[in-house]
Motif scaffolding. Sequence first.
Motif, PDB file in Angstrom:
ATOM      1  N   THR A 190       0.777  -1.078   0.077  1.00 19.46           N
ATOM      2  CA  THR A 190       0.121  -0.032   0.073  1.00 19.46           C
ATOM      3  C   THR A 190       0.893   1.271   0.010  1.00 19.46           C
ATOM      4  O   THR A 190       0.583   2.133  -0.811  1.00 19.46           O
ATOM      5  N   ARG A 193       2.835   1.738  -3.487  1.00 17.50           N
ATOM      6  CA  ARG A 193       2.037   2.313  -4.514  1.00 17.50           C
ATOM      7  C   ARG A 193       1.769   3.729  -4.290  1.00 17.50           C
ATOM      8  O   ARG A 193       1.836   4.663  -5.160  1.00 17.50           O
ATOM      9  N   GLU A 256      -4.551   6.653 -12.539  1.00 19.28           N
ATOM     10  CA  GLU A 256      -4.521   5.616 -11.551  1.00 19.28           C
ATOM     11  C   GLU A 256      -4.971   6.172 -10.188  1.00 19.28           C
ATOM     12  O   GLU A 256      -4.658   7.295  -9.680  1.00 19.28           O
ATOM     13  N   ARG A 258      -5.770   4.560  -6.076  1.00 23.89           N
ATOM     14  CA  ARG A 258      -5.457   3.582  -4.929  1.00 23.89           C
ATOM     15  C   ARG A 258      -6.336   3.926  -3.637  1.00 23.89           C
ATOM     16  O   ARG A 258      -5.782   5.239  -3.033  1.00 23.89           O
ATOM     17  N   ASN A 260      -7.820   3.554   0.346  1.00 25.32           N
ATOM     18  CA  ASN A 260      -7.859   2.589   1.467  1.00 25.32           C
ATOM     19  C   ASN A 260      -8.705   3.094   2.479  1.00 25.32           C
ATOM     20  O   ASN A 260      -8.801   4.410   2.724  1.00 25.32           O
ATOM     21  N   GLN A 278      -8.885  -2.222   0.653  1.00 25.41           N
ATOM     22  CA  GLN A 278      -8.171  -1.481  -0.294  1.00 25.41           C
ATOM     23  C   GLN A 278      -9.138  -1.634  -1.666  1.00 25.41           C
ATOM     24  O   GLN A 278      -9.735  -2.625  -1.796  1.00 25.41           O
ATOM     25  N   GLY A 280      -8.865  -0.088  -6.015  1.00 31.35           N
ATOM     26  CA  GLY A 280      -8.053   0.698  -7.016  1.00 31.35           C
ATOM     27  C   GLY A 280      -8.087   0.404  -8.441  1.00 31.35           C
ATOM     28  O   GLY A 280      -8.699  -0.790  -8.630  1.00 31.35           O
TER      29      GLY A 280
END
Length: 316
Positions: A190, A193, A256, A258, A260, A278, A280
């Motif tokens: 995590t 990234r 992109e 991501r 959480n 998570q 994404g």
Amino acid sequence: MPVTWSDGVDDVIRGDLTCGFAYITPAGGAVVTAVAPLGLSDRERGTVGFTTSLGFGRKLERIKGEPRVALAYHAREHGIGDGTNQRYVLVQGDATFDLTPDPELLEDIGRRSTPYTGEPRRGAFWDRWLSAYYADRVPVTVTVTRVVAWPDLHLTGRPEVFGAPLPAVDAEPQTPPKRGTGPRVDAAKTGGRAAKLSHRLLAYRQADGYPAVVPVDVVSASSEGVRLTVPAGAPQGGRRAGLLAHAYRAKLVGLESRQNTGWIEVTGTEALYAPHTQAGFAAPPNKTLLLLANGFLARRGLAKARKEGRTQAMGG
């Protein structure tokens, strides 16, 4: 009286290509995701907005149950405003949405989106393929309670506040979850990234119940969690929090993102974040491929929402 704001703040709200949208979870945490505001705002009425789709996520369900939300205008790349304006603008307010918007309104939003995302694809194939993405767009309107504008994107300096004053006290630390506060997904991955992407935002519930959204940086990551630096003034102690790391190119190509949810422990300007969930995606840097993917995901998501009865639960 409606909350209004300065010309400099308005340039940011009308110019940014993307912003972070945060909402509160039933457990008292926060989720932050990237949306395209497309300049949707009315300073005289004290509103800002964006559009979403019935086929994407559970944002609408969440804001129906808890309308207090926030929008963080945190990046100037590829927008249409004054590129020298480096304000970080946090808008907090109460959200409503219309599941059956006037088609003329959607057409107007489509026209207004052109400077930000380019000319829409038209034709027999694209009209059919993107029907779930374009025709099922849902306008979300946020009636502004407060606008907080810092002079730079790192939240240094004294902010301007328009509308309701900021809470006089920080939010108290929250009770740890029954399953524990440690990572439940790979924290090292995590953090790795997130560190590679251009923007990172942290969201949490502040003392008055509205989400706050602040920029953070990744220092390191291991199995123990993701070590972050947070702005001065972030509430101390432990609480549920959402993390977004994202990057994008002109016209929102090459996205992109991501996301959480998890638990954060803050001491001074240092923090340890333990991711619990998570989500994404990474989209190809090609407009045609992006639209094909958007159409597929919107169709699949909309079909799932209807099958699960979520559209009916929201009044659709």
